[in-house]
Design an enzyme around this catalytic site. Structure first.
Site, PDB file in Angstrom:
ATOM      1  CB  THR A 268      -0.950   0.022   1.210  1.00  0.00           C
ATOM      2  OG1 THR A 268      -0.190   0.154   2.421  1.00  0.00           O
ATOM      3  CG2 THR A 268      -1.786  -1.236   1.267  1.00  0.00           C
ATOM      4  N   GLY A 269       0.299   2.344  -0.475  1.00  0.00           N
ATOM      5  CA  GLY A 269       1.090   3.559  -0.647  1.00  0.00           C
ATOM      6  C   GLY A 269       2.166   3.371  -1.686  1.00  0.00           C
TER       7      GLY A 269
ATOM      8  CB  SER B 210       8.378   6.643  11.834  1.00  0.00           C
ATOM      9  OG  SER B 210       9.257   7.751  11.849  1.00  0.00           O
TER      10      SER B 210
ATOM     11  CB  SER C 195       5.295   8.455  -4.584  1.00  0.00           C
ATOM     12  OG  SER C 195       4.543   8.678  -3.406  1.00  0.00           O
ATOM     13  N   GLY C 196       7.661   7.121  -3.343  1.00  0.00           N
ATOM     14  CA  GLY C 196       8.460   6.958  -2.144  1.00  0.00           C
ATOM     15  C   GLY C 196       8.821   5.526  -1.813  1.00  0.00           C
ATOM     16  CB  ILE C 197       9.013   3.836   1.490  1.00  0.00           C
ATOM     17  CG1 ILE C 197      10.108   4.722   2.116  1.00  0.00           C
ATOM     18  CG2 ILE C 197       9.118   2.411   2.014  1.00  0.00           C
ATOM     19  CD1 ILE C 197       9.923   4.982   3.593  1.00  0.00           C
ATOM     20  N   GLY C 198       6.973   3.007  -0.814  1.00  0.00           N
ATOM     21  CA  GLY C 198       6.093   2.002  -1.405  1.00  0.00           C
ATOM     22  C   GLY C 198       6.468   1.674  -2.835  1.00  0.00           C
TER      23      GLY C 198
ATOM     24  CE1 TYR D 113       4.420  10.033   9.706  1.00  0.00           C
ATOM     25  CE2 TYR D 113       6.363  10.397  11.068  1.00  0.00           C
ATOM     26  CZ  TYR D 113       5.756   9.796   9.981  1.00  0.00           C
ATOM     27  OH  TYR D 113       6.479   8.958   9.169  1.00  0.00           O
TER      28      TYR D 113
END
Length: 249
Positions: free
Chosen positions: A12-13, A137, A16-19, A150
């Site tokens: 999921t996600g 995180s 872009s980025g890490i996904g 967050y």
């Protein structure tokens, strides 16, 4: 021979980025990757650019109907999944006195509720012995200004990895949290930072990181591959920190 040959992975996600980096890495190691994101056209373009073995699916993890449709798609198309990387998340960066109720609800609903129900909804299509990876995180264990909401959600995700490990042990499903450090992805821009603010933040954090640089999405994808593969067959319930030493010393 790839480390994920013949396996079905849900990320999921993934637009872009890490996904996105992880979807690419999983596919390179032989997996068929269901790339899930709320930005349908973006995830479709990403899947087309990466090549074979990628199945883009439009779904918002905060919507139960979308998660149910995702589960049904996996069941109908593949019958099962071997890996679930519950990675989708959002950020709110504001001093405690300036966090709006809307921003609070959006962050908690996505990062905690969305992660929980992603796992719950997909459980029926996860094979016994599957690997579940939750994105936490280093912020979940540090007290940085403006990170309050967050950080709280990421601490909750770490706790969730522990309880899911116990809940799912009868099925031999491994559950681990993956904790990135300061990783240069669009999350800050998506949270409302300007490009200049994002660049300044990452310039500062690189100086505070023992390895002298920030993480890249590929650094986190490599760790996700370890947790997804048989290399980590005796690893469950942990939080694997990938932060260049930022939160360790």
């Amino acid at each position: 021979m790839g480390r994920l040959d013949g396996r079905i992975a849900v990320v999921t996600g993934a637009a872009s980025g890490i996904g996105l980096a992880t979807a690419k890495r999983f596919a390179a190691e032989g997996a068929v990757v269901v790339m899930v994101d709320q930005h349908g056209e973006k995830v479709r373009r990403a899947a087309q650019a990466l090549g074979r073995g990628l199945d883009p699916v439009l779904a918002n993890i905060t919507k139960m109907a979308d998660l149910a449709a995702l589960r049904d798609h996996v069941a109908k198309t593949y019958g099962f999944a071997d890996v679930l990387f519950a990675n989708a998340g959002v950020a709110t960066f504001a001093p405690v006195g300036e966090v709006s109720e809307e921003a609070f609800d959006r962050t908690v609903t996505t990062n905690l509720k969305g992660t929980f129900f992603t796992v719950q909804t997909l459980l029926p299509v996860l094979r016994d012995g599957a690997s579940i990876i939750l994105t936490s995180s280093v912020s979940g264990s540090k007290g940085a200004p403006a990170f309050g909401v967050y950080s709280a959600t990421k601490a909750a995700v770490r706790s969730l990895a522990r309880t899911l490990t116990s809940d799912l042990k009868a099925r031999h499903i491994r559950v681990n949290a993956l904790a990135p450090g300061n990783t240069e992805t669009p999350i800050g821009i998506n949270a409302g930072l300007s490009q200049e603010q994002s660049d300044a933040f990452f310039a500062h954090t690189a100086l505070d990181t023992p390895l002298g640089r920030n993480g890249q999405a590929n650094d986190i994808a490599a760790a996700a591959l370890y947790l997804a593969s048989d290399d980590s067959s005796f690893v469950t319930g942990i939080e694997l920190t990938v932060d260049g030493g930022f939160a360790q010393v």
